[in-house]
Write a protein that holds these residues in place. Structure first.
Motif, PDB file in Angstrom:
ATOM      1  N   MET A  83       0.232  44.922   4.348  1.00 45.27           N
ATOM      2  CA  MET A  83       1.262  45.960   4.485  1.00 45.27           C
ATOM      3  C   MET A  83       1.504  46.255   5.969  1.00 45.27           C
ATOM      4  SD  MET A  83       3.190  48.653   3.459  1.00 45.27           S
ATOM      5  CE  MET A  83       3.127  48.101   1.777  1.00 45.27           C
ATOM      6  N   LYS A  84       2.722  45.994   6.405  1.00 46.04           N
ATOM      7  CA  LYS A  84       3.073  46.357   7.780  1.00 46.04           C
ATOM      8  C   LYS A  84       3.712  47.731   7.749  1.00 46.04           C
ATOM      9  CE  LYS A  84       3.465  42.139  10.238  1.00 46.04           C
ATOM     10  NZ  LYS A  84       4.256  41.412  11.225  1.00 46.04           N
ATOM     11  N   SER A  85       3.271  48.585   8.674  1.00 46.19           N
ATOM     12  CA  SER A  85       3.918  49.899   8.691  1.00 46.19           C
ATOM     13  C   SER A  85       3.943  50.461  10.102  1.00 46.19           C
ATOM     14  CB  SER A  85       3.202  50.861   7.751  1.00 46.19           C
ATOM     15  OG  SER A  85       1.893  51.101   8.215  1.00 46.19           O
ATOM     16  N   GLY A  86       4.807  51.440  10.282  1.00 45.86           N
ATOM     17  CA  GLY A  86       4.902  52.051  11.600  1.00 45.86           C
ATOM     18  C   GLY A  86       6.053  53.031  11.703  1.00 45.86           C
ATOM     19  N   PHE A  87       6.123  53.649  12.876  1.00 42.97           N
ATOM     20  CA  PHE A  87       7.132  54.675  13.128  1.00 42.97           C
ATOM     21  C   PHE A  87       8.134  54.192  14.173  1.00 42.97           C
ATOM     22  CE2 PHE A  87       3.747  56.840  11.102  1.00 42.97           C
ATOM     23  CZ  PHE A  87       4.285  57.968  10.493  1.00 42.97           C
ATOM     24  N   VAL A  88       9.391  54.406  13.871  1.00 45.98           N
ATOM     25  CA  VAL A  88      10.453  53.924  14.745  1.00 45.98           C
ATOM     26  C   VAL A  88      11.437  55.059  15.029  1.00 45.98           C
ATOM     27  CG1 VAL A  88      12.380  52.300  14.924  1.00 45.98           C
ATOM     28  CG2 VAL A  88      10.269  51.586  13.764  1.00 45.98           C
ATOM     29  N   SER A  89      11.641  55.378  16.293  1.00 47.09           N
ATOM     30  CA  SER A  89      12.597  56.438  16.639  1.00 47.09           C
ATOM     31  C   SER A  89      13.960  55.859  16.985  1.00 47.09           C
ATOM     32  CB  SER A  89      12.091  57.226  17.852  1.00 47.09           C
ATOM     33  OG  SER A  89      11.526  58.429  17.444  1.00 47.09           O
ATOM     34  N   ILE A  90      14.992  56.521  16.500  1.00 46.08           N
ATOM     35  CA  ILE A  90      16.358  56.118  16.828  1.00 46.08           C
ATOM     36  C   ILE A  90      16.879  57.100  17.877  1.00 46.08           C
ATOM     37  CG2 ILE A  90      18.657  55.674  15.895  1.00 46.08           C
ATOM     38  CD1 ILE A  90      17.382  55.564  13.074  1.00 46.08           C
ATOM     39  N   VAL A  91      17.114  56.620  19.081  1.00 46.14           N
ATOM     40  CA  VAL A  91      17.568  57.536  20.135  1.00 46.14           C
ATOM     41  C   VAL A  91      18.863  57.043  20.776  1.00 46.14           C
ATOM     42  CG1 VAL A  91      15.341  58.566  20.752  1.00 46.14           C
ATOM     43  CG2 VAL A  91      15.994  56.424  21.783  1.00 46.14           C
ATOM     44  N   TYR A 147       7.393  43.343  14.827  1.00 45.48           N
ATOM     45  CA  TYR A 147       6.710  44.134  15.855  1.00 45.48           C
ATOM     46  C   TYR A 147       5.695  45.120  15.290  1.00 45.48           C
ATOM     47  CZ  TYR A 147       9.897  42.245  19.293  1.00 45.48           C
ATOM     48  OH  TYR A 147      10.571  41.394  20.129  1.00 45.48           O
ATOM     49  N   LEU A 148       5.685  45.268  13.980  1.00 40.84           N
ATOM     50  CA  LEU A 148       4.760  46.236  13.385  1.00 40.84           C
ATOM     51  C   LEU A 148       3.436  45.571  13.037  1.00 40.84           C
ATOM     52  CD1 LEU A 148       7.165  48.226  11.049  1.00 40.84           C
ATOM     53  CD2 LEU A 148       6.473  48.767  13.386  1.00 40.84           C
ATOM     54  N   LYS A 149       2.390  46.389  13.074  1.00 41.38           N
ATOM     55  CA  LYS A 149       1.060  45.854  12.781  1.00 41.38           C
ATOM     56  C   LYS A 149       0.682  46.114  11.333  1.00 41.38           C
ATOM     57  CE  LYS A 149      -0.701  46.913  17.388  1.00 41.38           C
ATOM     58  NZ  LYS A 149       0.088  48.103  17.729  1.00 41.38           N
ATOM     59  N   GLU A 150      -0.346  45.402  10.908  1.00 39.70           N
ATOM     60  CA  GLU A 150      -0.920  45.694   9.599  1.00 39.70           C
ATOM     61  C   GLU A 150      -1.497  47.096   9.665  1.00 39.70           C
ATOM     62  OE1 GLU A 150      -1.117  43.922   6.711  1.00 39.70           O
ATOM     63  OE2 GLU A 150       0.278  42.519   7.670  1.00 39.70           O
TER      64      GLU A 150
END
Ligand SMILES: Nc1nc2c(ncn2[C@@H]2O[C@H](COP(=O)(O)OP(=O)(O)O)[C@@H](O)[C@H]2O)c(=O)[nH]1
Ligand SMILES: [Mg+2]
Length: 295
Positions: free
Chosen positions: A1-9, A166-169
């Motif tokens: 499972m790859k997961s992460g946080f991405v901000s839209i600016v 670009y996201l990690k496990e």
């Protein structure tokens, strides 16, 4: 499972909220061509078989003219910090401006991968796109440059695919059925505010606030009452309109969206008050998160 946080600016109006809605394939953030529409940090959670990406829609960063502006900028800056990746959105129809440069300089300080998202490509000629990409690529060593149309949904899948690289496990942060941090009543009130912004355009500044006062599911229909609070009497007149026509139209359009969101028939009642008429000014400020600003 790859997961992460991405901000839209990005600057106001470049299409951040539109992109979030497009990624989630549903509307959780209101949009308008008036800047400063998004006032809250809105999270939208994208799930598929092998990934979970938490997207964060931020208020547009701009030169602040008042306390609300400063406050919104601060909120946006905060959301650059604890994320894995930054999506820097620009409007290719407008070109790179001072406002974009200001944000890019801020983003560089974060030392995180930055994708440049060239939004609104539906409005430029295909043959010009390469030149545009070349021009922008000289600004900074972006990890990726992705042209897309948030409005039409073009290339949004490609964006998701690229982000995953670009996201990690990592762990899954939210249950599958959680799609946003936005509450039901907040979104209902926002949909009414969106219609006000879109129908009355520039006449009405961003001092309009909406609040769900009553929500009652009666089985076959949901009764909803939304209070619109303005800070001046003439704004109240504009929103109500001649013989109440404007408010009626606001109600019709908002109800349509609310019904789509709730999947049920809705009876929507709206009324307008000035802050002075509000029963408790203090409560109003707290309710709309304006308390901190007022200090
Ligand atoms: N032509 C075009 N318009 C867009 C696109 N994305 C957003 N817009 C419009 O740009 C305006 C601002 O969008 P919004 O998402 O509210 O911008 P935000 O302030 O960055 O959140 C709205 O009128 C959108 O319909 C796009 O890909 N193409
Ligand atoms: Mg927005």
């Amino acid at each position: 499972m790859k997961s992460g946080f991405v901000s839209i600016v990005g600057r106001p109006n470049v299409g951040k909220s539109t992109l979030l809605n497009s990624i989630l394939e549903r509307k959780i953030a209101i949009t308008s061509n008036v800047s400063g529409t998004t006032r809250n940090i809105i999270q939208g959670i994208y799930n598929d078989d092998d990934s979970q990406i938490v997207f964060i829609d931020t208020p547009g960063i701009h030169k602040p003219h008042n306390k609300l502006g400063t406050y919104l900028n601060e909120k946006a800056y905060m959301m650059m910090e604890d994320v894995d990746l930054l999506l820097f959105l620009v409007d290719v129809q407008k070109g790179f401006g001072k406002g974009d440069k200001f944000i890019l300089d801020k983003l560089k300080e974060e030392n995180k991968p930055i994708f440049l998202i060239l939004n609104k490509v539906d409005g430029i000629k295909r043959e010009n796109l390469l030149a545009v990409i070349k021009e922008y690529s000289q600004l900074y060593d972006f990890k990726e440059i992705i042209p897309l149309s948030a409005l039409k949904g073009d290339n949004v899948n490609d964006l998701i695919k690229t982000i995953k690289k670009y996201l990690k496990e990592d762990i899954k942060y939210y249950e599958d059925d959680v799609i946003t941090n936005v509450s039901r009543n907040f979104l209902i009130a926002e949909l009414v505010r969106e219609k006000i912004l879109n129908l009355t355009s520039k006449e009405v500044p961003h001092t309009v606030n909406c609040l769900v006062e009553n929500y009652e599911d009666k089985g076959n229909i949901i009764d909803i009452s939304v209070l619109i609070v303005v800070d001046r009497d003439n704004l109240k007149k504009i929103i109500i309109g001649k013989q109440g026509r404007m408010l009626k139209e606001i109600g019709i359009q908002a109800r349509r969206d609310i019904e789509e969101f709730l999947g049920k028939q809705v009876f929507l009642e709206t009324h307008v008050k000035t802050i002075e008429d509000w029963r408790d000014k203090e409560k109003y400020l707290i309710e709309f998160g304006l308390k901190e600003m007022d200090e």
